[in-house]
Design a protein around this motif. Structure first.
Motif, PDB file in Angstrom:
ATOM      1  N   VAL A  11      11.120   3.516   6.423  1.00 47.89           N
ATOM      2  CA  VAL A  11      10.405   3.288   7.708  1.00 47.89           C
ATOM      3  C   VAL A  11       9.211   3.663   7.893  1.00 47.89           C
ATOM      4  CG1 VAL A  11      11.104   2.057   9.937  1.00 47.89           C
ATOM      5  CG2 VAL A  11      12.999   2.657   8.466  1.00 47.89           C
ATOM      6  N   PHE A  12       8.628   2.960   8.212  1.00 46.72           N
ATOM      7  CA  PHE A  12       6.750   3.348   8.337  1.00 46.72           C
ATOM      8  C   PHE A  12       6.799   2.868   9.763  1.00 46.72           C
ATOM      9  CE2 PHE A  12       6.853   2.493   3.755  1.00 46.72           C
ATOM     10  CZ  PHE A  12       6.135   3.717   3.932  1.00 46.72           C
ATOM     11  N   GLY A  13       5.494   3.782  10.947  1.00 45.45           N
ATOM     12  CA  GLY A  13       5.758   3.242  11.582  1.00 45.45           C
ATOM     13  C   GLY A  13       6.375   3.740  13.039  1.00 45.45           C
TER      14      GLY A  13
ATOM     15  N   THR B 128      17.347  17.636   2.481  1.00 44.97           N
ATOM     16  CA  THR B 128      17.143  17.795   4.005  1.00 44.97           C
ATOM     17  C   THR B 128      16.364  16.593   3.977  1.00 44.97           C
ATOM     18  OG1 THR B 128      17.576  20.055   3.945  1.00 44.97           O
ATOM     19  CG2 THR B 128      16.708  18.805   5.602  1.00 44.97           C
ATOM     20  N   LEU B 129      17.322  15.795   5.567  1.00 49.66           N
ATOM     21  CA  LEU B 129      16.089  15.269   6.339  1.00 49.66           C
ATOM     22  C   LEU B 129      15.528  15.162   7.451  1.00 49.66           C
ATOM     23  CD1 LEU B 129      18.610  11.620   6.883  1.00 49.66           C
ATOM     24  CD2 LEU B 129      16.632  12.534   4.444  1.00 49.66           C
ATOM     25  N   LEU B 130      13.761  15.355   7.429  1.00 47.23           N
ATOM     26  CA  LEU B 130      12.927  15.700   8.383  1.00 47.23           C
ATOM     27  C   LEU B 130      12.370  14.652   9.274  1.00 47.23           C
ATOM     28  CD1 LEU B 130      11.196  18.079   5.574  1.00 47.23           C
ATOM     29  CD2 LEU B 130      12.858  19.104   7.885  1.00 47.23           C
ATOM     30  N   ASP B 131      11.864  14.679  10.372  1.00 45.56           N
ATOM     31  CA  ASP B 131      11.198  13.925  11.186  1.00 45.56           C
ATOM     32  C   ASP B 131       9.237  14.589  10.732  1.00 45.56           C
ATOM     33  OD1 ASP B 131      13.588  12.908  13.009  1.00 45.56           O
ATOM     34  OD2 ASP B 131      13.213  13.988  14.402  1.00 45.56           O
ATOM     35  N   ASN B 132       9.016  13.396  10.563  1.00 45.41           N
ATOM     36  CA  ASN B 132       7.575  13.259  10.337  1.00 45.41           C
ATOM     37  C   ASN B 132       6.507  13.143  11.253  1.00 45.41           C
ATOM     38  OD1 ASN B 132       4.852  12.913   9.147  1.00 45.41           O
ATOM     39  ND2 ASN B 132       5.036  10.865   8.809  1.00 45.41           N
ATOM     40  N   LEU B 133       6.003  14.205  11.812  1.00 46.34           N
ATOM     41  CA  LEU B 133       4.836  14.807  12.952  1.00 46.34           C
ATOM     42  C   LEU B 133       4.255  15.017  12.772  1.00 46.34           C
ATOM     43  CD1 LEU B 133       7.315  17.633  14.908  1.00 46.34           C
ATOM     44  CD2 LEU B 133       7.552  14.714  14.863  1.00 46.34           C
TER      45      LEU B 133
ATOM     46  N   VAL C  89       0.736  -1.267   0.514  1.00 46.49           N
ATOM     47  CA  VAL C  89       0.415  -0.027   0.035  1.00 46.49           C
ATOM     48  C   VAL C  89       1.304   0.904   0.113  1.00 46.49           C
ATOM     49  CG1 VAL C  89      -1.765   1.662   1.581  1.00 46.49           C
ATOM     50  CG2 VAL C  89      -1.695  -1.278   1.354  1.00 46.49           C
ATOM     51  N   ALA C  90       0.767   2.091  -1.017  1.00 47.81           N
ATOM     52  CA  ALA C  90       1.397   3.184  -1.054  1.00 47.81           C
ATOM     53  C   ALA C  90       1.434   4.104   0.090  1.00 47.81           C
ATOM     54  CB  ALA C  90       1.067   4.889  -2.082  1.00 47.81           C
ATOM     55  N   TYR C  91       2.165   4.951   0.542  1.00 48.06           N
ATOM     56  CA  TYR C  91       2.359   5.548   1.528  1.00 48.06           C
ATOM     57  C   TYR C  91       1.535   7.025   1.849  1.00 48.06           C
ATOM     58  CZ  TYR C  91       5.061  10.099  -0.321  1.00 48.06           C
ATOM     59  OH  TYR C  91       5.230  10.704  -1.193  1.00 48.06           O
ATOM     60  N   SER C  92       0.935   7.013   2.878  1.00 48.88           N
ATOM     61  CA  SER C  92      -0.515   8.620   3.112  1.00 48.88           C
ATOM     62  C   SER C  92       0.709   9.483   3.449  1.00 48.88           C
ATOM     63  CB  SER C  92      -1.501   7.953   3.579  1.00 48.88           C
ATOM     64  OG  SER C  92      -2.381   7.025   3.047  1.00 48.88           O
ATOM     65  N   TYR C  93       0.011  10.609   3.539  1.00 44.50           N
ATOM     66  CA  TYR C  93       0.818  12.081   4.508  1.00 44.50           C
ATOM     67  C   TYR C  93      -0.175  11.544   6.073  1.00 44.50           C
ATOM     68  CZ  TYR C  93       2.648  13.536   0.109  1.00 44.50           C
ATOM     69  OH  TYR C  93       3.528  13.338  -1.332  1.00 44.50           O
ATOM     70  N   ILE C  94       0.812  11.169   6.509  1.00 43.16           N
ATOM     71  CA  ILE C  94      -0.150  10.714   8.141  1.00 43.16           C
ATOM     72  C   ILE C  94       1.295  10.333   9.420  1.00 43.16           C
ATOM     73  CG2 ILE C  94      -2.266   9.518   7.041  1.00 43.16           C
ATOM     74  CD1 ILE C  94      -1.517   6.777   7.631  1.00 43.16           C
ATOM     75  N   ALA C  95       1.068  10.730   9.774  1.00 42.97           N
ATOM     76  CA  ALA C  95       2.103  10.719  10.899  1.00 42.97           C
ATOM     77  C   ALA C  95       2.280   8.939  11.209  1.00 42.97           C
ATOM     78  CB  ALA C  95       1.786  11.127  12.413  1.00 42.97           C
ATOM     79  N   PRO C  96       4.250   8.745  11.589  1.00 43.48           N
ATOM     80  CA  PRO C  96       4.592   7.449  11.877  1.00 43.48           C
ATOM     81  C   PRO C  96       3.379   6.451  12.886  1.00 43.48           C
ATOM     82  CG  PRO C  96       5.916   8.937  12.361  1.00 43.48           C
ATOM     83  CD  PRO C  96       4.607   9.728  11.719  1.00 43.48           C
ATOM     84  N   ASN C  97       2.706   6.942  13.984  1.00 42.66           N
ATOM     85  CA  ASN C  97       2.097   6.612  14.522  1.00 42.66           C
ATOM     86  C   ASN C  97       0.726   5.691  14.480  1.00 42.66           C
ATOM     87  OD1 ASN C  97       0.277   9.005  14.840  1.00 42.66           O
ATOM     88  ND2 ASN C  97       0.930   9.126  16.953  1.00 42.66           N
ATOM     89  N   ALA C  98       0.690   6.814  13.148  1.00 43.49           N
ATOM     90  CA  ALA C  98      -0.823   5.668  12.432  1.00 43.49           C
ATOM     91  C   ALA C  98      -0.583   5.230  11.329  1.00 43.49           C
ATOM     92  CB  ALA C  98      -1.785   7.040  11.496  1.00 43.49           C
ATOM     93  N   GLY C  99       1.162   4.976  10.847  1.00 44.17           N
ATOM     94  CA  GLY C  99       1.064   3.767  10.529  1.00 44.17           C
ATOM     95  C   GLY C  99       2.165   4.722   8.683  1.00 44.17           C
TER      96      GLY C  99
END
Length: 343
Positions: free
Chosen positions: A235-237, A190-195, A147-157
């Motif tokens: 990496v997801f999650g 630039t590498l970013l944390d997904n919040l 399943v392709a990634y969605s624009y959601i936070a890691p705690n939502a997958g």
């Protein structure tokens, strides 16, 4: 009548667009090669350092990372079975940065107009051009799901980290709007944390900060891609390594080279709890029983702490060949990449 209905439903199922089923096309793919059906034309493969990636989303959007450029449009597919069928792309809109030679970006984008069929076999996607014009071979990216990634936070997958792909820089704003102040401009890669991300003003905005911490703000999601870690994974999650380390659950232990004040011992005992994609929590104990904890994200040391409350100095890290040299106050620790990544 019952048998007729069953046959009719089966027929409808075979004719449904593939996105209405469990879709093996969805996800991220990296270009392996293009092979023409004409023997005289050489096989084309990406050069070292070039990235050509294909992202197929379940809302029929398609994006391509074409070396230093990016393209987007729409796609439609109809399956003959779960592994083959027809597929077409709309005319792709692409950026026009001048990539280093040899330039394949414009050519790949133009050839997408002629893609008509697909076959999936052994985690490879083969896209066939019309009139036997040739075949693009794409490898499913390691670590991606179907399943392709969605624009959601890691705690939502969602993906843990983003990478900036805007060639001219990406504005980080105070809020999810072009009407809010620009806090800084992020450079390409630039590498970013997904919040987390949200919809506002008819576009998606992502709440981000630099990898490991720093200034926090919002950026437009269309200029982000999931970041690929040193071992080739997206990496997801959420990261579970710190929790596992706190419970004493470690993946490896051993000794590393260290230089600790007032000690003649040049080796320290380590314990590492790993998560995927270069995420890890590393505990290092000196001969005096002091304990230091260091945190890694995407193989990069981003912070540390010591059991010695009044330990002077601060954390910093630098690269030395295939290792991280970490300083905490006057002490230093040489951590090989294999400890963090495994292998």
């Amino acid at each position: 009548m019952r048998q007729q209905l069953i046959v009719w439903f089966i027929f409808l199922g075979l004719m449904l667009p593939i996105h209405a089923k469990i879709n093996p096309l969805l996800g991220s793919w990296r270009l392996v090669e293009f092979k023409s059906m004409e023997d005289a034309q050489p096989k084309l493969t990406p050069k070292d350092g070039q990235r050509f990636e294909l992202f197929l989303y379940d809302d029929n959007r398609v994006e391509m990372l074409l070396d230093c450029n990016r393209a987007n449009g729409e796609w439609q597919a109809t399956a003959n079975d779960n592994h083959s069928g027809s597929i077409q792309f709309s005319k792709l809109a692409n950026t026009e940065a001048l990539c280093p030679a040899p330039n394949l970006d414009e050519w790949i984008a133009s050839q997408s107009d002629f893609i008509r069929g697909f076959i999936i076999r052994d985690n490879r996607l083969y896209l066939n051009l019309m009139a036997d014009g040739g075949i693009f071979t794409w490898q499913r990216l390691t670590g991606h799901t179907d399943v392709a990634y969605s624009y959601i936070a890691p705690n939502a997958g969602g993906p843990r980290n983003w990478q900036v792909v805007a060639t001219s820089g990406l504005n980080m704003r105070q809020g999810p709007s072009v009407n809010t102040a620009i806090q800084t401009t992020l450079s390409k890669d630039t590498l970013l944390d997904n919040l987390g991300c949200e919809l506002a003003e008819h576009r998606t905005w992502c709440d981000v900060q630099p990898l490991g911490g720093g200034l926090r703000g919002f950026v437009a999601a269309e200029y982000l891609l999931p970041a690929v870690s040193p071992n080739g994974m997206v990496v997801f999650g959420t990261d579970q390594s710190a929790i596992r380390a706190s419970l004493g659950v470690f993946d490896a232990t051993g000794k590393i080279s260290c230089n600790v004040s007032n000690l003649s011992d040049t080796f320290c005992r380590f314990y590492v709890a790993r998560d995927s994609g270069g995420y890890a929590t590393l505990r290092i104990e000196t001969a005096t029983g002091l304990s230091n904890v260091f945190f890694f994200r995407m193989g990069i040391a981003i912070g540390g702490s010591s059991s010695e409350a009044d330990k002077p100095g601060s954390f910093r890290s630098e690269r030395q060949s295939d290792a991280s040299l970490i300083y905490l106050g006057n002490d230093s620790f040489l951590v090989p990449d294999t400890i963090i990544l495994g292998g």
